[in-house]
Enzyme design. Structure first.
Site, PDB file in Angstrom:
ATOM      1  N   SER A 139      10.451  46.174  17.574  1.00 51.49           N
ATOM      2  CA  SER A 139      10.784  45.125  18.552  1.00 51.49           C
ATOM      3  C   SER A 139      10.104  43.855  18.086  1.00 51.49           C
ATOM      4  O   SER A 139       9.052  43.922  17.445  1.00 51.49           O
ATOM      5  CB  SER A 139      10.227  45.497  19.925  1.00 51.49           C
ATOM      6  OG  SER A 139      10.281  44.379  20.797  1.00 51.49           O
ATOM      7  N   TYR A 152       3.939  49.356  25.618  1.00 48.07           N
ATOM      8  CA  TYR A 152       5.224  49.267  24.905  1.00 48.07           C
ATOM      9  C   TYR A 152       5.071  48.375  23.675  1.00 48.07           C
ATOM     10  O   TYR A 152       5.440  48.767  22.561  1.00 48.07           O
ATOM     11  CB  TYR A 152       6.312  48.708  25.839  1.00 48.07           C
ATOM     12  CG  TYR A 152       7.610  48.448  25.107  1.00 48.07           C
ATOM     13  CD1 TYR A 152       8.438  49.502  24.738  1.00 48.07           C
ATOM     14  CD2 TYR A 152       7.991  47.155  24.751  1.00 48.07           C
ATOM     15  CE1 TYR A 152       9.617  49.281  24.044  1.00 48.07           C
ATOM     16  CE2 TYR A 152       9.170  46.918  24.056  1.00 48.07           C
ATOM     17  CZ  TYR A 152       9.974  47.985  23.701  1.00 48.07           C
ATOM     18  OH  TYR A 152      11.136  47.771  23.003  1.00 48.07           O
TER      19      TYR A 152
HETATM   20  N1  NAP Z   1      17.165  46.153  24.340  1.00 49.59           N
HETATM   21  C1  NAP Z   1      16.155  45.415  23.937  1.00 49.59           C
HETATM   22  O1  NAP Z   1      15.946  44.286  24.424  1.00 49.59           O
HETATM   23  C2  NAP Z   1      15.247  45.919  22.860  1.00 49.59           C
HETATM   24  C3  NAP Z   1      14.409  44.978  22.216  1.00 49.59           C
HETATM   25  C4  NAP Z   1      13.555  45.441  21.230  1.00 49.59           C
HETATM   26  C5  NAP Z   1      13.544  46.775  20.894  1.00 49.59           C
HETATM   27  N2  NAP Z   1      14.367  47.662  21.524  1.00 49.59           N
HETATM   28  C6  NAP Z   1      14.293  49.062  21.111  1.00 49.59           C
HETATM   29  O2  NAP Z   1      15.595  49.547  20.841  1.00 49.59           O
HETATM   30  C7  NAP Z   1      15.610  50.974  20.998  1.00 49.59           C
HETATM   31  C8  NAP Z   1      16.824  51.363  21.817  1.00 49.59           C
HETATM   32  O3  NAP Z   1      16.671  50.844  23.127  1.00 49.59           O
HETATM   33  P1  NAP Z   1      17.895  50.275  23.971  1.00 49.59           P
HETATM   34  O4  NAP Z   1      17.589  48.878  24.290  1.00 49.59           O
HETATM   35  O5  NAP Z   1      19.153  50.630  23.323  1.00 49.59           O
HETATM   36  O6  NAP Z   1      17.688  51.078  25.346  1.00 49.59           O
HETATM   37  P2  NAP Z   1      18.417  52.350  25.967  1.00 49.59           P
HETATM   38  O7  NAP Z   1      19.864  52.068  26.157  1.00 49.59           O
HETATM   39  O8  NAP Z   1      17.586  52.732  27.142  1.00 49.59           O
HETATM   40  O9  NAP Z   1      18.302  53.449  24.826  1.00 49.59           O
HETATM   41  C9  NAP Z   1      17.193  54.283  24.684  1.00 49.59           C
HETATM   42  C10 NAP Z   1      17.659  55.554  24.017  1.00 49.59           C
HETATM   43  O10 NAP Z   1      16.514  56.374  23.747  1.00 49.59           O
HETATM   44  C11 NAP Z   1      16.819  57.700  24.096  1.00 49.59           C
HETATM   45  N3  NAP Z   1      15.602  58.396  24.498  1.00 49.59           N
HETATM   46  C12 NAP Z   1      14.642  57.969  25.357  1.00 49.59           C
HETATM   47  N4  NAP Z   1      13.695  58.910  25.491  1.00 49.59           N
HETATM   48  C13 NAP Z   1      14.064  59.950  24.693  1.00 49.59           C
HETATM   49  C14 NAP Z   1      13.501  61.228  24.426  1.00 49.59           C
HETATM   50  N5  NAP Z   1      12.358  61.662  24.992  1.00 49.59           N
HETATM   51  N6  NAP Z   1      14.136  62.041  23.561  1.00 49.59           N
HETATM   52  C15 NAP Z   1      15.293  61.640  22.971  1.00 49.59           C
HETATM   53  N7  NAP Z   1      15.874  60.457  23.193  1.00 49.59           N
HETATM   54  C16 NAP Z   1      15.261  59.628  24.061  1.00 49.59           C
HETATM   55  C17 NAP Z   1      17.813  57.604  25.249  1.00 49.59           C
HETATM   56  O11 NAP Z   1      18.675  58.727  25.243  1.00 49.59           O
HETATM   57  P3  NAP Z   1      18.627  59.906  26.346  1.00 49.59           P
HETATM   58  O12 NAP Z   1      18.225  59.273  27.653  1.00 49.59           O
HETATM   59  O13 NAP Z   1      20.022  60.451  26.338  1.00 49.59           O
HETATM   60  O14 NAP Z   1      17.631  60.863  25.816  1.00 49.59           O
HETATM   61  C18 NAP Z   1      18.615  56.365  24.877  1.00 49.59           C
HETATM   62  O15 NAP Z   1      19.733  56.696  24.104  1.00 49.59           O
HETATM   63  C19 NAP Z   1      14.286  51.343  21.656  1.00 49.59           C
HETATM   64  O16 NAP Z   1      13.388  51.832  20.665  1.00 49.59           O
HETATM   65  C20 NAP Z   1      13.779  50.020  22.188  1.00 49.59           C
HETATM   66  O17 NAP Z   1      12.380  49.975  22.299  1.00 49.59           O
HETATM   67  C21 NAP Z   1      15.228  47.266  22.480  1.00 49.59           C
END
Ligand code: NAP
Length: 251
Positions: A139, A152
């Site tokens: 991130s 986080y």
């Molecule tokens: N969106 C942003 O603004 C942003 C910015 C910087 C970084 N990120 C990073 O991008 C990545 C994806 O996040 P996102 O924004 O796409 O959010 P999201 O839609 O909430 O996706 C998170 C994913 O992680 C999976 N997950 C969570 N806990 C898990 C576990 N214990 N075991 C297996 N899978 C798990 C969830 O799948 P299930 O619930 O089906 O398990 C879901 O598919 C994350 O690492 C986040 O920190 C996002």
């Protein structure tokens, strides 16, 4: 990383950035396996994208992870790309007497140990493959923390550092190590409201920029940084750190 003809496992493939990448890479003739806990989403997505596969995986469960390498060896022995993208984000009020580190523990389990464990499980397979790549989602808050999300941001800073060591150790194997460092993107990471927050980049815009950077190999030092990211990434080097910190952490 080549952009086509790979076999790619994407953790966190059931929603948000992982799901967006899965669809984009599937459209570019890669064999994509999405992993996550929610079986209903794994089923929906794979039904709508014939050829894509789903794998139920809970990064918090040692049992789930202990089967991963066997399952991959049995069904996808040609796996050459891991996208360790799954993560969770929660705010924490460290000034509250109720703060007890339980949220911190959950974040560390998923965001740090989840990435390390899935990498440990699959690296022996990837090392044997040509064109192997590991992409880990960090991130831009790894670089400048948003103080309401202390653990986080620190979990992503951990990964930002750890990836540099992993990349260096794997330099002669070779397994390419890339860091995907998103800015604020419209997903449900912090709740439903984020998916329509006008301050966040629309998910399709972010995904197409990432795919373009991969296609053009435009990721110096192994960092996949979209234009939106660069301001914060280089704030310290350019003498703007205090201003950049204050901009997202007003007093
Ligand atoms: N969106 C942003 O603004 C942003 C910015 C910087 C970084 N990120 C990073 O991008 C990545 C994806 O996040 P996102 O924004 O796409 O959010 P999201 O839609 O909430 O996706 C998170 C994913 O992680 C999976 N997950 C969570 N806990 C898990 C576990 N214990 N075991 C297996 N899978 C798990 C969830 O799948 P299930 O619930 O089906 O398990 C879901 O598919 C994350 O690492 C986040 O920190 C996002």
């Amino acid at each position: 990383m080549k952009i086509t003809g790979n076999t790619i496992l994407i953790t966190g493939g059931t929603s948000g950035i992982g799901r967006g990448l899965a669809q984009a890479l599937h459209e570019r003739d890669n064999r994509v396996i999405i992993a996550g806990r929610r079986q209903n989403l794994l089923d929906d997505i794979t039904t709508n994208h014939p050829g894509m596969a789903g794998l139920q995986l809970d990064l918090g469960s040692p049992t789930s992870l202990s089967h991963l390498a066997d399952e991959v060896e049995a069904h996808y022995p040609e796996l050459n790309v891991l996208v360790a993208n799954a993560g969770i984000s929660r705010s924490e009020d460290l000034t509250s007497d109720e703060w007890d580190a339980s949220i911190a523990q959950a974040i560390i389990e998923t965001n740090i140990l989840g990435v390390l464990r899935v990498t440990a499980a699959l690296l022996p397979i990837l090392k044997k493959r040509p064109d192997a790549t590991i992409i880990v989602t960090t991130s831009n808050l790894a670089i400048i923390p948003l103080s309401a999300y202390p653990t986080y941001c620190a979990s992503k800073a951990f990964l930002h550092s750890w990836l540099q060591s992993l990349r260096h150790q794997l330099r002669d194997i070779p397994v390419e190590v890339l860091e995907l460092s998103p800015p604020y993107v419209q997903t449900e990471l912090t709740g439903e409201q984020q998916a329509s927050d006008p301050r966040a980049i629309p998910l399709p815009v972010y995904i197409s920029e990432v795919i373009h950077l991969l296609e053009t190999h435009d990721h110096p030092r192994g960092e996949i940084l979209v234009a939106h990211d660069r301001q914060r990434r280089f704030a310290e080097q350019e003498g703007r750190y205090d201003a950049a910190f204050a901009a997202i952490n007003p007093t």
